[in-house]
Scaffold this motif. Structure first.
Motif, PDB file in Angstrom:
ATOM      1  N   UNK A 155     -24.796  10.362   4.031  1.00 18.94           N
ATOM      2  CA  UNK A 155     -25.100   8.941   4.147  1.00 18.94           C
ATOM      3  C   UNK A 155     -24.299   8.080   3.178  1.00 18.94           C
ATOM      4  N   UNK A 156     -23.516   8.699   2.299  1.00 20.34           N
ATOM      5  CA  UNK A 156     -22.730   7.914   1.352  1.00 20.34           C
ATOM      6  C   UNK A 156     -21.696   7.067   2.094  1.00 20.34           C
ATOM      7  N   UNK A 157     -21.619   5.770   1.812  1.00 20.43           N
ATOM      8  CA  UNK A 157     -20.595   4.928   2.457  1.00 20.43           C
ATOM      9  C   UNK A 157     -19.175   5.436   2.237  1.00 20.43           C
ATOM     10  N   UNK A 158     -18.916   6.041   1.069  1.00 24.85           N
ATOM     11  CA  UNK A 158     -17.547   6.496   0.776  1.00 24.85           C
ATOM     12  C   UNK A 158     -17.086   7.565   1.750  1.00 24.85           C
ATOM     13  N   UNK A 159     -18.023   8.283   2.380  1.00 29.32           N
ATOM     14  CA  UNK A 159     -17.620   9.345   3.291  1.00 29.32           C
ATOM     15  C   UNK A 159     -16.919   8.806   4.526  1.00 29.32           C
ATOM     16  N   UNK A 160     -17.175   7.569   4.868  1.00 22.80           N
ATOM     17  CA  UNK A 160     -16.508   6.958   6.028  1.00 22.80           C
ATOM     18  C   UNK A 160     -15.535   5.847   5.629  1.00 22.80           C
ATOM     19  N   UNK A 161     -15.717   5.270   4.442  1.00 25.26           N
ATOM     20  CA  UNK A 161     -14.899   4.116   4.040  1.00 25.26           C
ATOM     21  C   UNK A 161     -13.643   4.493   3.270  1.00 25.26           C
ATOM     22  N   UNK A 162     -13.729   5.520   2.437  1.00 24.30           N
ATOM     23  CA  UNK A 162     -12.655   5.743   1.481  1.00 24.30           C
ATOM     24  C   UNK A 162     -11.373   6.217   2.131  1.00 24.30           C
ATOM     25  N   UNK A 163     -10.281   5.594   1.706  1.00 24.42           N
ATOM     26  CA  UNK A 163      -8.918   5.983   2.051  1.00 24.42           C
ATOM     27  C   UNK A 163      -8.034   5.396   0.961  1.00 24.42           C
ATOM     28  N   UNK A 164      -6.760   5.771   0.937  1.00 23.87           N
ATOM     29  CA  UNK A 164      -5.864   5.171  -0.050  1.00 23.87           C
ATOM     30  C   UNK A 164      -5.812   3.664   0.113  1.00 23.87           C
ATOM     31  N   UNK A 165      -5.722   3.223   1.377  1.00 28.58           N
ATOM     32  CA  UNK A 165      -5.627   1.787   1.633  1.00 28.58           C
ATOM     33  C   UNK A 165      -6.884   1.057   1.162  1.00 28.58           C
ATOM     34  N   UNK A 166      -8.045   1.672   1.401  1.00 21.35           N
ATOM     35  CA  UNK A 166      -9.300   1.040   1.003  1.00 21.35           C
ATOM     36  C   UNK A 166      -9.403   0.938  -0.518  1.00 21.35           C
ATOM     37  N   UNK A 167      -9.049   2.011  -1.219  1.00 20.55           N
ATOM     38  CA  UNK A 167      -9.126   1.995  -2.671  1.00 20.55           C
ATOM     39  C   UNK A 167      -8.151   0.985  -3.266  1.00 20.55           C
ATOM     40  N   UNK A 168      -6.967   0.870  -2.657  1.00 22.39           N
ATOM     41  CA  UNK A 168      -6.018  -0.131  -3.136  1.00 22.39           C
ATOM     42  C   UNK A 168      -6.507  -1.545  -2.859  1.00 22.39           C
ATOM     43  N   UNK A 169      -7.190  -1.712  -1.750  1.00 22.20           N
ATOM     44  CA  UNK A 169      -7.692  -3.039  -1.393  1.00 22.20           C
ATOM     45  C   UNK A 169      -8.764  -3.502  -2.373  1.00 22.20           C
ATOM     46  N   UNK A 170      -9.704  -2.614  -2.720  1.00 21.67           N
ATOM     47  CA  UNK A 170     -10.829  -3.052  -3.545  1.00 21.67           C
ATOM     48  C   UNK A 170     -10.594  -2.902  -5.043  1.00 21.67           C
ATOM     49  N   UNK A 171      -9.635  -2.051  -5.428  1.00 26.20           N
ATOM     50  CA  UNK A 171      -9.470  -1.801  -6.861  1.00 26.20           C
ATOM     51  C   UNK A 171      -8.029  -1.615  -7.287  1.00 26.20           C
ATOM     52  N   UNK A 201       0.833  -1.199   0.000  1.00 26.20           N
ATOM     53  CA  UNK A 201       0.000   0.000   0.000  1.00 26.20           C
ATOM     54  C   UNK A 201       0.865   1.246   0.000  1.00 26.20           C
ATOM     55  N   UNK A 202       0.341   2.288  -0.618  1.00 25.34           N
ATOM     56  CA  UNK A 202       1.085   3.539  -0.679  1.00 25.34           C
ATOM     57  C   UNK A 202       1.243   4.138   0.709  1.00 25.34           C
ATOM     58  N   UNK A 203       2.362   4.804   0.920  1.00 17.63           N
ATOM     59  CA  UNK A 203       2.587   5.490   2.201  1.00 17.63           C
ATOM     60  C   UNK A 203       2.172   6.949   2.128  1.00 17.63           C
ATOM     61  N   UNK A 204       1.572   7.350   0.992  1.00 16.80           N
ATOM     62  CA  UNK A 204       1.145   8.735   0.848  1.00 16.80           C
ATOM     63  C   UNK A 204       0.078   9.047   1.891  1.00 16.80           C
ATOM     64  N   UNK A 205       0.159  10.185   2.469  1.00 13.46           N
ATOM     65  CA  UNK A 205      -0.817  10.649   3.456  1.00 13.46           C
ATOM     66  C   UNK A 205      -1.374  11.999   3.034  1.00 13.46           C
TER      67      UNK A 205
END
Length: 362
Positions: free
Chosen positions: A210-226, A159-163
């Motif tokens: 109420x969008x799930x992405x507002x709480x789920x999205x991060x670099x790690x999450x995007x790399x995990x799913x896509x 995973x990227x270390x970008x913050x």
């Protein structure tokens, strides 16, 4: 010591069974008759590849399908895309399907499956739908298999270390600028009457909480799913830069190589836009269509909707009228949605590492 990442993934036989279940059972069904635009030699080679696959001669099928892909790729990239006949896109899709299936036959290792997924994505991006969007189904099976096949200690794309950050990034003093109006959870009727119909920009608050992405999205999450999926990417800060280009790469490659704080040209679209901020912040300026002359659009048809002005560092000797052009501005934060009316000039600069989602309509 880390395990060899060329080891077969767990459930390799199950992967083959899942993939074979998606494919037509005979060579005639696997590659049906192609249109007259396809040269007879290419059509024959594609049918031979299907016959080799159905006969279990996977390595020979792989070679034949790669030859089909090489030739059809040239057809896809000769002349304007609108002039590419759909039959050649179908040929490319059939070649991708056969190559992906061959790659997953033996030994079922992670690199082979990842390459098969890349091939499917290329077929989805450049080819045409075949067999009821079978490439989409195959890609879903491959992606699920890759994610479930992760093993502790295996060599994986890290995973990227970008913050998200704002060190060294100048934050404009928007308090001294004319702000974009804000509205919290308006009714559709109110939004349509007061902003959509008259073409007035507005920031909408509370409409995507109420969008799930507002709480789920991060670099790690995007790399995990896509992270392993191949996508089209525009590389470069501005369309007018000489090094601006378009390319295809995986999401992981984009994040590790190109994701950084950027600004954009100032330009407009021929559609309305909802610009939804999900991660990080962006500084945005909006100029009314009435100010078009003061934005000094490029004279070429290709860039007629793009300004020549460097918005935050303008050359006022070349573009003197720009200094007097009124504008609205804002710092858009996560959870806020900016409505940009049709033909409104807009300039965007990221203040943090950020992600946005846009919707356009006429």
């Amino acid at each position: 010591m880390a395990e060899d990442n060329r080891e077969p993934l767990a459930g390799a036989s199950a992967l083959r069974e899942a993939l074979w279940a998606l494919l037509p059972p005979t060579k005639e069904e696997l590659v049906p008759e192609l249109g007259e635009k396809v040269e007879p030699g290419v059509a024959r080679l594609l049918r031979e590849a299907a016959e080799l696959f159905c006969g279990g001669r996977r390595s020979e099928c792989l070679q034949a399908s790669e030859a089909v892909l090489d030739y059809s790729w040239e057809k896809l990239n000769t002349g304007p895309w609108r002039d590419v006949h759909k039959d050649w896109r179908r040929v490319y899709a059939f070649g991708c399907l056969l190559k992906a299936a061959c790659l997953c036959d033996e030994p079922g290792n992670a690199p082979a499956v990842a390459e098969a997924l890349r091939v499917c994505d290329m077929g989805l991006l450049m080819g045409a739908a075949i067999h009821g969007d079978v490439l989409l189904k195959v890609a879903a099976v491959l992606q699920a298999h890759l994610r479930s096949g992760k093993r502790p200690g295996a060599a994986q794309e890290q995973p990227s270390t970008k913050k998200a950050r704002n060190d060294g990034v100048s934050v404009p003093d928007v308090a001294s600028e004319r702000p974009v109006p804000r509205l919290r959870c308006p009714s559709l009727q109110h939004f349509r009457k007061q902003f959509l119909a008259p073409g007035r920009p507005v920031i909408l608050e509370g409409v995507v909480d109420q969008w799930p992405c507002m709480t789920k999205w991060s670099l790690e999450y995007l790399q995990e799913i896509a992270g392993c999926r191949t996508v089209p990417v525009e590389v470069g800060s501005r369309y007018t830069d000489e090094d601006w280009s378009q390319t295809l790469m995986t999401v992981n490659e984009f994040i590790s190589k190109y994701l950084r704080d950027e600004s954009s040209d100032v330009g407009y679209l021929a559609q309305h836009q909802l610009f939804d901020q999900v991660i990080g912040r962006k500084y945005i300026r909006l100029y009314s269509p009435q100010e078009s002359e003061a934005l000094y659009p490029h004279e070429t048809h290709l860039l007629h909707n793009t300004s020549q002005v460097d918005v935050e560092n303008p050359d006022l000797e070349r573009f003197p009228r720009f200094a007097e052009a009124p504008f609205l501005s804002c710092i858009l934060s996560p959870g806020e949605v900016l409505f940009i009316p049709v033909r409104y000039w807009h300039y965007v600069r990221a203040l943090d590492l950020s992600f946005s989602v846009s919707f356009w309509w006429s």
